[in-house]
Scaffold this active site. Structure first.
Site, PDB file in Angstrom:
ATOM      1  N   ARG A 105       0.938  -1.307   0.033  1.00  0.00           N
ATOM      2  CA  ARG A 105      -0.022   0.106  -0.020  1.00  0.00           C
ATOM      3  C   ARG A 105       1.048   1.255  -0.037  1.00  0.00           C
ATOM      4  O   ARG A 105       1.795   1.306   0.820  1.00  0.00           O
ATOM      5  CB  ARG A 105      -0.966  -0.189   1.299  1.00  0.00           C
TER       6      ARG A 105
ATOM      7  N   HIS B  10      -1.235   0.646  -9.894  1.00  0.00           N
ATOM      8  CA  HIS B  10      -1.904  -0.161  -8.840  1.00  0.00           C
ATOM      9  C   HIS B  10      -2.556  -1.313  -9.818  1.00  0.00           C
ATOM     10  O   HIS B  10      -3.801  -1.622  -9.568  1.00  0.00           O
ATOM     11  CB  HIS B  10      -3.254   0.471  -8.109  1.00  0.00           C
TER      12      HIS B  10
HETATM   13  P1  NDP Z   1      -1.433 -11.313   4.631  1.00  0.00           P
HETATM   14  O1  NDP Z   1      -2.701 -10.773   5.779  1.00  0.00           O
HETATM   15  O2  NDP Z   1      -1.577 -12.646   4.188  1.00  0.00           O
HETATM   16  O3  NDP Z   1      -0.052 -10.865   5.132  1.00  0.00           O
HETATM   17  C1  NDP Z   1       0.268  -9.541   5.665  1.00  0.00           C
HETATM   18  C2  NDP Z   1       1.774 -10.015   5.930  1.00  0.00           C
HETATM   19  O4  NDP Z   1       2.186  -8.673   6.519  1.00  0.00           O
HETATM   20  C3  NDP Z   1       1.894 -10.930   7.177  1.00  0.00           C
HETATM   21  O5  NDP Z   1       2.986 -11.680   6.948  1.00  0.00           O
HETATM   22  C4  NDP Z   1       2.039 -10.063   8.493  1.00  0.00           C
HETATM   23  O6  NDP Z   1       2.766 -10.658   9.467  1.00  0.00           O
HETATM   24  C5  NDP Z   1       2.721  -8.754   8.007  1.00  0.00           C
HETATM   25  N1  NDP Z   1       2.616  -7.628   8.680  1.00  0.00           N
HETATM   26  C6  NDP Z   1       1.360  -6.889   9.003  1.00  0.00           C
HETATM   27  N2  NDP Z   1       1.663  -6.112   9.885  1.00  0.00           N
HETATM   28  C7  NDP Z   1       3.017  -6.192  10.145  1.00  0.00           C
HETATM   29  C8  NDP Z   1       3.602  -5.195  11.042  1.00  0.00           C
HETATM   30  N3  NDP Z   1       3.156  -4.231  11.739  1.00  0.00           N
HETATM   31  N4  NDP Z   1       5.251  -5.600  10.845  1.00  0.00           N
HETATM   32  C9  NDP Z   1       5.562  -6.855  10.317  1.00  0.00           C
HETATM   33  N5  NDP Z   1       4.772  -7.477   9.613  1.00  0.00           N
HETATM   34  C10 NDP Z   1       3.478  -7.108   9.536  1.00  0.00           C
HETATM   35  O7  NDP Z   1      -1.782 -10.196   3.362  1.00  0.00           O
HETATM   36  P2  NDP Z   1      -1.552 -10.703   1.932  1.00  0.00           P
HETATM   37  O8  NDP Z   1      -0.235 -11.283   1.578  1.00  0.00           O
HETATM   38  O9  NDP Z   1      -2.613 -11.302   1.089  1.00  0.00           O
HETATM   39  O10 NDP Z   1      -1.470  -9.199   1.139  1.00  0.00           O
HETATM   40  C11 NDP Z   1      -0.704  -7.843   1.718  1.00  0.00           C
HETATM   41  C12 NDP Z   1      -1.094  -6.790   1.205  1.00  0.00           C
HETATM   42  O11 NDP Z   1      -0.929  -6.675  -0.281  1.00  0.00           O
HETATM   43  C13 NDP Z   1      -2.451  -6.375   1.179  1.00  0.00           C
HETATM   44  O12 NDP Z   1      -2.955  -6.215   2.535  1.00  0.00           O
HETATM   45  C14 NDP Z   1      -2.800  -5.318   0.022  1.00  0.00           C
HETATM   46  O13 NDP Z   1      -2.557  -4.084   0.833  1.00  0.00           O
HETATM   47  C15 NDP Z   1      -1.718  -5.574  -0.851  1.00  0.00           C
HETATM   48  N6  NDP Z   1      -2.178  -5.806  -2.201  1.00  0.00           N
HETATM   49  C16 NDP Z   1      -1.599  -5.166  -3.175  1.00  0.00           C
HETATM   50  C17 NDP Z   1      -2.283  -5.372  -4.418  1.00  0.00           C
HETATM   51  C18 NDP Z   1      -1.843  -4.573  -5.677  1.00  0.00           C
HETATM   52  O14 NDP Z   1      -2.392  -4.932  -6.574  1.00  0.00           O
HETATM   53  N7  NDP Z   1      -0.745  -3.690  -5.551  1.00  0.00           N
HETATM   54  C19 NDP Z   1      -3.075  -6.674  -4.705  1.00  0.00           C
HETATM   55  C20 NDP Z   1      -3.456  -7.398  -3.586  1.00  0.00           C
HETATM   56  C21 NDP Z   1      -3.095  -7.069  -2.238  1.00  0.00           C
HETATM   57  P3  NDP Z   1       2.168 -11.994  10.263  1.00  0.00           P
HETATM   58  O15 NDP Z   1       2.282 -13.126   9.468  1.00  0.00           O
HETATM   59  O16 NDP Z   1       2.993 -12.035  11.556  1.00  0.00           O
HETATM   60  O17 NDP Z   1       0.659 -11.742  10.638  1.00  0.00           O
HETATM   61  C1  OXD Z   2      -6.081  -5.487  -3.148  1.00  0.00           C
HETATM   62  C2  OXD Z   2      -5.558  -4.681  -4.155  1.00  0.00           C
HETATM   63  O1  OXD Z   2      -5.933  -5.214  -1.855  1.00  0.00           O
HETATM   64  O2  OXD Z   2      -5.835  -4.938  -5.432  1.00  0.00           O
HETATM   65  O3  OXD Z   2      -6.547  -6.783  -3.539  1.00  0.00           O
HETATM   66  O4  OXD Z   2      -4.953  -3.665  -3.822  1.00  0.00           O
END
Ligand code: NDP
Ligand code: OXD
Length: 320
Positions: free
Chosen positions: A235, A283
């Site tokens: 993000r 994006h």
């Molecule tokens: P998940 O919830 O599966 O994973 C999030 C990861 O981030 C976990 O490993 C979590 O740690 C870690 N995390 C969260 N907060 C912290 C913190 N404060 N410190 C350290 N680690 C942290 O999410 P996804 O992998 O499915 O997706 C990640 C993000 O990708 C989405 O939230 C979205 O914002 C973005 N996204 C962007 C897209 C695009 O087109 N650009 C498309 C899809 C998603 P832990 O494992 O310990 O909980």
């Molecule tokens: C998502 C994105 O969160 O597309 O899936 O950003």
């Protein structure tokens, strides 16, 4: 007639893709499509579920009978940070196609920087035939993933197939074959080993603005690529864009690939558009496939209605 609770859809996606997928979605269940002007002032109190992407803030107040809210994407910051929400389960989108697309973007950008994409593109435009000497291999480069959730873990595996040395950081320590992982306390050590930093974090109170000069300054400066590289597809709110532009200009960062921005669409005046060492994508790293999204929601609603627990429910306290 059906006694199934209607599903409310408010997706700020490409309208055509929603319209193409709707006719075969949610068999036997009424759909209230908020993209249809006829529904604008409709009583929404009968809706049982809402599927939303950047929804109208008023929707949740009007739809008083909701049992669950489904995010149109993997991220839920568009719901949690913008609306006063009742205490309902929020379900995010987890899907094979979305995960594959994200890993494609990450691998594509890592290879672009490894294989001198900027230089060769410039040379082609100038009709220059000149091979860059001493091309490093993927195995000489350490890619550090911030975020090892669904997307980070998959990207790690695919980067490894390409030969990169992969490490990862997340709030809680993870166990991924062949990947050295660090927990929250290991951030500095993780950064010090990273040549290409990949941001795949959700946007929460803890991750807002996390990618700033202080963090970029801790990345490895001794790697074979000649300076650290930053990729962000998580993000934009996690990046300090003033710091980012300054670090790209003064060499703290060698280059970047950015799919997400603090404000989208990226302002036409942003320096990030024109820096010669930056790739900008709109994006578009991993857009939701609308048909797959509808299938996922239908499956989850069926689970709920048959007494099974919902999957992929967001932890409201941690914000993801
Ligand atoms: P998940 O919830 O599966 O994973 C999030 C990861 O981030 C976990 O490993 C979590 O740690 C870690 N995390 C969260 N907060 C912290 C913190 N404060 N410190 C350290 N680690 C942290 O999410 P996804 O992998 O499915 O997706 C990640 C993000 O990708 C989405 O939230 C979205 O914002 C973005 N996204 C962007 C897209 C695009 O087109 N650009 C498309 C899809 C998603 P832990 O494992 O310990 O909980
Ligand atoms: C998502 C994105 O969160 O597309 O899936 O950003």
């Amino acid at each position: 007639m059906t006694d199934k609770h209607p599903i409310l859809i408010d997706l700020r996606f490409d309208r055509e893709s929603v319209l193409r997928a709707l006719p075969t979605a949610f068999p036997g269940r009424p759909v209230i499509d908020m993209g249809d002007a006829a529904n604008r002032d409709r009583d929404l109190s009968d809706a049982g579920y809402a599927l939303v992407w950047k929804p109208d803030p008023d929707l949740v107040r009007r739809a008083t009978g909701l049992k669950a809210i489904f995010s149109g994407g993997a991220g839920v910051d568009h719901i949690l940070s913008n609306y006063q929400l009742p205490d309902l389960p929020i379900v995010r989108f987890v899907d094979r196609s979305l995960t594959d697309r994200m890993s494609e973007w990450v691998v594509w950008q890592c290879l672009h920087h490894l294989r001198n994409g900027f230089t060769y593109a410039a040379q082609q435009r100038a009709r220059v035939w000149s091979e860059i000497a001493d091309q490093p291999e993927a195995r000489d480069v350490t890619v550090g993933l911030m975020g090892l959730g669904v997307l980070g873990a998959d990207a790690a595996t695919k980067l490894k197939v390409m030969g990169f040395h992969v490490i990862g950081w997340s709030r809680s320590k993870k166990d991924i074959a062949g990947v050295q992982t660090f927990d929250a306390a290991g951030l500095d050590e993780f950064l010090g080993r990273t040549d290409i930093l990949v941001g795949l974090l959700p946007l929460t109170d803890d991750t807002r603005g996390i990618y700033d000069r202080a963090l970029f300054s801790k990345l490895s400066q001794t790697g074979v690529l000649g300076g650290p590289i930053f990729l962000n597809a998580g993000r934009g709110g996690s990046q300090n864009e003033a710091d980012l532009a300054a670090c790209l200009a003064d060499g703290t960062l060698k280059a970047a690939s950015l799919d997400v921005f603090v404000s989208e669409p990226l302002d036409t005046n942003s320096p990030l558009w024109t820096l010669p060492n930056v790739v900008v994508t709109p994006h578009a790293a991993a857009s939701s496939d609308v048909r797959a999204l509808f299938r996922h929601v239908e499956e989850q609603v069926n689970r709920l209605e048959s007494g099974e627990p919902l999957q992929f429910v967001v932890d409201r306290a941690s914000g993801y």
